[in-house]
Design a protein around this motif. Structure first.
Motif, PDB file in Angstrom:
ATOM      1  N   ILE A 132      -6.011  18.472   5.799  1.00 25.75           N
ATOM      2  CA  ILE A 132      -5.838  18.851   7.197  1.00 25.75           C
ATOM      3  C   ILE A 132      -5.721  20.368   7.332  1.00 25.75           C
ATOM      4  CG2 ILE A 132      -4.339  18.692   9.224  1.00 25.75           C
ATOM      5  CD1 ILE A 132      -3.610  15.832   8.284  1.00 25.75           C
ATOM      6  N   ASP A 133      -4.931  20.998   6.476  1.00 25.73           N
ATOM      7  CA  ASP A 133      -4.771  22.455   6.551  1.00 25.73           C
ATOM      8  C   ASP A 133      -6.101  23.173   6.358  1.00 25.73           C
ATOM      9  OD1 ASP A 133      -2.093  22.210   7.062  1.00 25.73           O
ATOM     10  OD2 ASP A 133      -1.436  22.811   5.050  1.00 25.73           O
ATOM     11  N   ASN A 134      -6.893  22.696   5.429  1.00 32.69           N
ATOM     12  CA  ASN A 134      -8.207  23.293   5.204  1.00 32.69           C
ATOM     13  C   ASN A 134      -9.041  23.239   6.479  1.00 32.69           C
ATOM     14  OD1 ASN A 134     -10.349  24.422   3.534  1.00 32.69           O
ATOM     15  ND2 ASN A 134     -11.298  22.404   3.724  1.00 32.69           N
ATOM     16  N   GLU A 135      -9.021  22.119   7.165  1.00 30.78           N
ATOM     17  CA  GLU A 135      -9.788  21.971   8.403  1.00 30.78           C
ATOM     18  C   GLU A 135      -9.220  22.831   9.536  1.00 30.78           C
ATOM     19  OE1 GLU A 135     -12.674  20.199   8.892  1.00 30.78           O
ATOM     20  OE2 GLU A 135     -12.643  19.871   6.734  1.00 30.78           O
ATOM     21  N   ILE A 136      -7.900  22.858   9.661  1.00 33.89           N
ATOM     22  CA  ILE A 136      -7.273  23.665  10.727  1.00 33.89           C
ATOM     23  C   ILE A 136      -7.639  25.133  10.567  1.00 33.89           C
ATOM     24  CG2 ILE A 136      -5.064  24.569  11.570  1.00 33.89           C
ATOM     25  CD1 ILE A 136      -3.889  21.737  11.143  1.00 33.89           C
ATOM     26  N   MET A 172       0.847  -1.169   0.000  1.00 34.40           N
ATOM     27  CA  MET A 172       0.000   0.000   0.000  1.00 34.40           C
ATOM     28  C   MET A 172       0.894   1.235   0.000  1.00 34.40           C
ATOM     29  SD  MET A 172      -2.981   0.844   2.804  1.00 34.40           S
ATOM     30  CE  MET A 172      -2.957  -0.866   3.224  1.00 34.40           C
ATOM     31  N   THR A 173       0.772   2.072  -0.997  1.00 36.03           N
ATOM     32  CA  THR A 173       1.612   3.266  -1.054  1.00 36.03           C
ATOM     33  C   THR A 173       0.815   4.561  -0.968  1.00 36.03           C
ATOM     34  OG1 THR A 173       1.559   3.285  -3.451  1.00 36.03           O
ATOM     35  CG2 THR A 173       3.411   2.145  -2.409  1.00 36.03           C
ATOM     36  N   GLU A 174      -0.492   4.485  -1.009  1.00 34.00           N
ATOM     37  CA  GLU A 174      -1.296   5.694  -0.914  1.00 34.00           C
ATOM     38  C   GLU A 174      -2.122   5.669   0.354  1.00 34.00           C
ATOM     39  OE1 GLU A 174      -3.781   6.918  -4.123  1.00 34.00           O
ATOM     40  OE2 GLU A 174      -2.240   6.424  -5.569  1.00 34.00           O
ATOM     41  N   CYS A 175      -2.415   6.834   0.833  1.00 34.73           N
ATOM     42  CA  CYS A 175      -3.294   6.950   1.989  1.00 34.73           C
ATOM     43  C   CYS A 175      -4.693   6.549   1.535  1.00 34.73           C
ATOM     44  CB  CYS A 175      -3.288   8.380   2.504  1.00 34.73           C
ATOM     45  SG  CYS A 175      -4.360   8.596   3.915  1.00 34.73           S
ATOM     46  N   GLU A 176      -5.256   5.526   2.163  1.00 28.36           N
ATOM     47  CA  GLU A 176      -6.576   5.047   1.763  1.00 28.36           C
ATOM     48  C   GLU A 176      -7.664   6.061   2.087  1.00 28.36           C
ATOM     49  OE1 GLU A 176      -7.017   1.323   3.715  1.00 28.36           O
ATOM     50  OE2 GLU A 176      -5.868   0.273   2.193  1.00 28.36           O
ATOM     51  N   SER A 177      -7.565   6.652   3.261  1.00 22.94           N
ATOM     52  CA  SER A 177      -8.583   7.630   3.637  1.00 22.94           C
ATOM     53  C   SER A 177      -8.120   8.452   4.824  1.00 22.94           C
ATOM     54  CB  SER A 177      -9.901   6.921   3.973  1.00 22.94           C
ATOM     55  OG  SER A 177      -9.781   6.193   5.172  1.00 22.94           O
ATOM     56  N   ILE A 178      -8.863   9.495   5.030  1.00 29.87           N
ATOM     57  CA  ILE A 178      -8.611  10.358   6.180  1.00 29.87           C
ATOM     58  C   ILE A 178      -9.976  10.660   6.790  1.00 29.87           C
ATOM     59  CG2 ILE A 178      -8.523  12.369   4.684  1.00 29.87           C
ATOM     60  CD1 ILE A 178      -6.617  13.659   6.640  1.00 29.87           C
ATOM     61  N   GLU A 179     -10.108  10.408   8.068  1.00 29.70           N
ATOM     62  CA  GLU A 179     -11.360  10.652   8.777  1.00 29.70           C
ATOM     63  C   GLU A 179     -11.161  11.890   9.647  1.00 29.70           C
ATOM     64  OE1 GLU A 179     -14.104   8.560  12.223  1.00 29.70           O
ATOM     65  OE2 GLU A 179     -12.586   7.373  11.199  1.00 29.70           O
ATOM     66  N   ILE A 180     -12.064  12.850   9.519  1.00 28.45           N
ATOM     67  CA  ILE A 180     -11.945  14.095  10.268  1.00 28.45           C
ATOM     68  C   ILE A 180     -13.215  14.311  11.067  1.00 28.45           C
ATOM     69  CG2 ILE A 180     -11.662  16.590  10.113  1.00 28.45           C
ATOM     70  CD1 ILE A 180     -10.106  16.078   7.487  1.00 28.45           C
ATOM     71  N   ILE A 181     -13.034  14.503  12.365  1.00 34.06           N
ATOM     72  CA  ILE A 181     -14.153  14.772  13.260  1.00 34.06           C
ATOM     73  C   ILE A 181     -13.829  16.058  14.010  1.00 34.06           C
ATOM     74  CG2 ILE A 181     -15.453  13.978  15.276  1.00 34.06           C
ATOM     75  CD1 ILE A 181     -14.607  11.088  14.439  1.00 34.06           C
ATOM     76  N   SER A 216       1.153  10.293  -1.024  1.00 30.26           N
ATOM     77  CA  SER A 216      -0.087  10.627  -0.327  1.00 30.26           C
ATOM     78  C   SER A 216      -0.013  11.908   0.494  1.00 30.26           C
ATOM     79  CB  SER A 216      -0.485   9.473   0.593  1.00 30.26           C
ATOM     80  OG  SER A 216       0.511   9.258   1.587  1.00 30.26           O
ATOM     81  N   ALA A 217       1.185  12.363   0.835  1.00 30.64           N
ATOM     82  CA  ALA A 217       1.343  13.468   1.787  1.00 30.64           C
ATOM     83  C   ALA A 217       0.652  14.762   1.346  1.00 30.64           C
ATOM     84  CB  ALA A 217       2.820  13.723   2.071  1.00 30.64           C
ATOM     85  N   LYS A 218       0.756  15.135   0.080  1.00 34.10           N
ATOM     86  CA  LYS A 218       0.187  16.407  -0.360  1.00 34.10           C
ATOM     87  C   LYS A 218      -1.327  16.433  -0.174  1.00 34.10           C
ATOM     88  CE  LYS A 218      -0.204  19.747  -4.135  1.00 34.10           C
ATOM     89  NZ  LYS A 218      -1.151  20.483  -3.362  1.00 34.10           N
ATOM     90  N   GLY A 219      -2.001  15.383  -0.575  1.00 32.98           N
ATOM     91  CA  GLY A 219      -3.456  15.327  -0.415  1.00 32.98           C
ATOM     92  C   GLY A 219      -3.878  15.368   1.041  1.00 32.98           C
ATOM     93  N   ILE A 220      -3.155  14.648   1.887  1.00 33.43           N
ATOM     94  CA  ILE A 220      -3.459  14.651   3.324  1.00 33.43           C
ATOM     95  C   ILE A 220      -3.214  16.049   3.889  1.00 33.43           C
ATOM     96  CG2 ILE A 220      -2.791  13.725   5.570  1.00 33.43           C
ATOM     97  CD1 ILE A 220      -1.867  11.173   4.053  1.00 33.43           C
ATOM     98  N   ARG A 221      -2.094  16.609   3.546  1.00 32.19           N
ATOM     99  CA  ARG A 221      -1.700  17.943   4.026  1.00 32.19           C
ATOM    100  C   ARG A 221      -2.767  18.980   3.672  1.00 32.19           C
ATOM    101  NH1 ARG A 221       3.243  17.859   1.967  1.00 32.19           N
ATOM    102  NH2 ARG A 221       2.572  18.669  -0.026  1.00 32.19           N
ATOM    103  N   ASP A 222      -3.216  18.977   2.436  1.00 26.61           N
ATOM    104  CA  ASP A 222      -4.213  19.955   1.996  1.00 26.61           C
ATOM    105  C   ASP A 222      -5.521  19.818   2.765  1.00 26.61           C
ATOM    106  OD1 ASP A 222      -2.328  20.868   0.196  1.00 26.61           O
ATOM    107  OD2 ASP A 222      -3.247  19.894  -1.557  1.00 26.61           O
TER     108      ASP A 222
END
Length: 114
Positions: free
Chosen positions: A36-40, A1-10, A28-34
């Motif tokens: 999370i930053d949007n939520e923060i 597995m080389t990509e982040c399967e999902s991100i759960e945000i609560i 996967s880092a760029k998509g995760i980063r974007d």
């Protein structure tokens, strides 16, 4: 597995809880980063919890992701916590000295909840 399967945000009670599933690498880092930053920056929580309990692999891109989200959290005045990294990921965090900068809670022997 080389990509982040999902991100759960609560988001509840001024706490932004982010659970990453899958690996954190340069793919996967760029998509995760974007996400999370949007939520923060939109929610402006008082606490950001990054749950790494199901992340089994992380490279230097993962360290960069964590350090950047820590900096963004501090920028808005939020506390930052890494929750329950697996042994491999915790070792990477320790080698990088992350525990001297930010809080890490929970491990295989401790069922601490966030």
């Amino acid at each position: 597995m080389t990509e982040c399967e999902s991100i759960e945000i609560i988001y509840e009670k001024h706490v932004l809880k982010i659970k990453i599933r899958g690996d954190i690498d340069h793919h996967s880092a760029k998509g995760i980063r974007d996400k999370i930053d949007n939520e923060i920056f939109s929610k402006r929580p008082s606490m950001v919890v990054l749950d790494l309990s199901v992340v089994e692999f992380m490279d230097s891109s993962g360290l960069g992701l964590i350090m950047g989200r820590y900096a963004n959290s501090k920028e808005i005045g939020a506390n930052f916590l890494i929750y329950k990294p697996c042994k491999k990921v915790k070792k990477i965090l320790e080698l990088a000295g992350v525990e001297r900068i930010m809080e890490i809670k929970g491990d295989d022997n401790n069922e601490e909840k966030w």
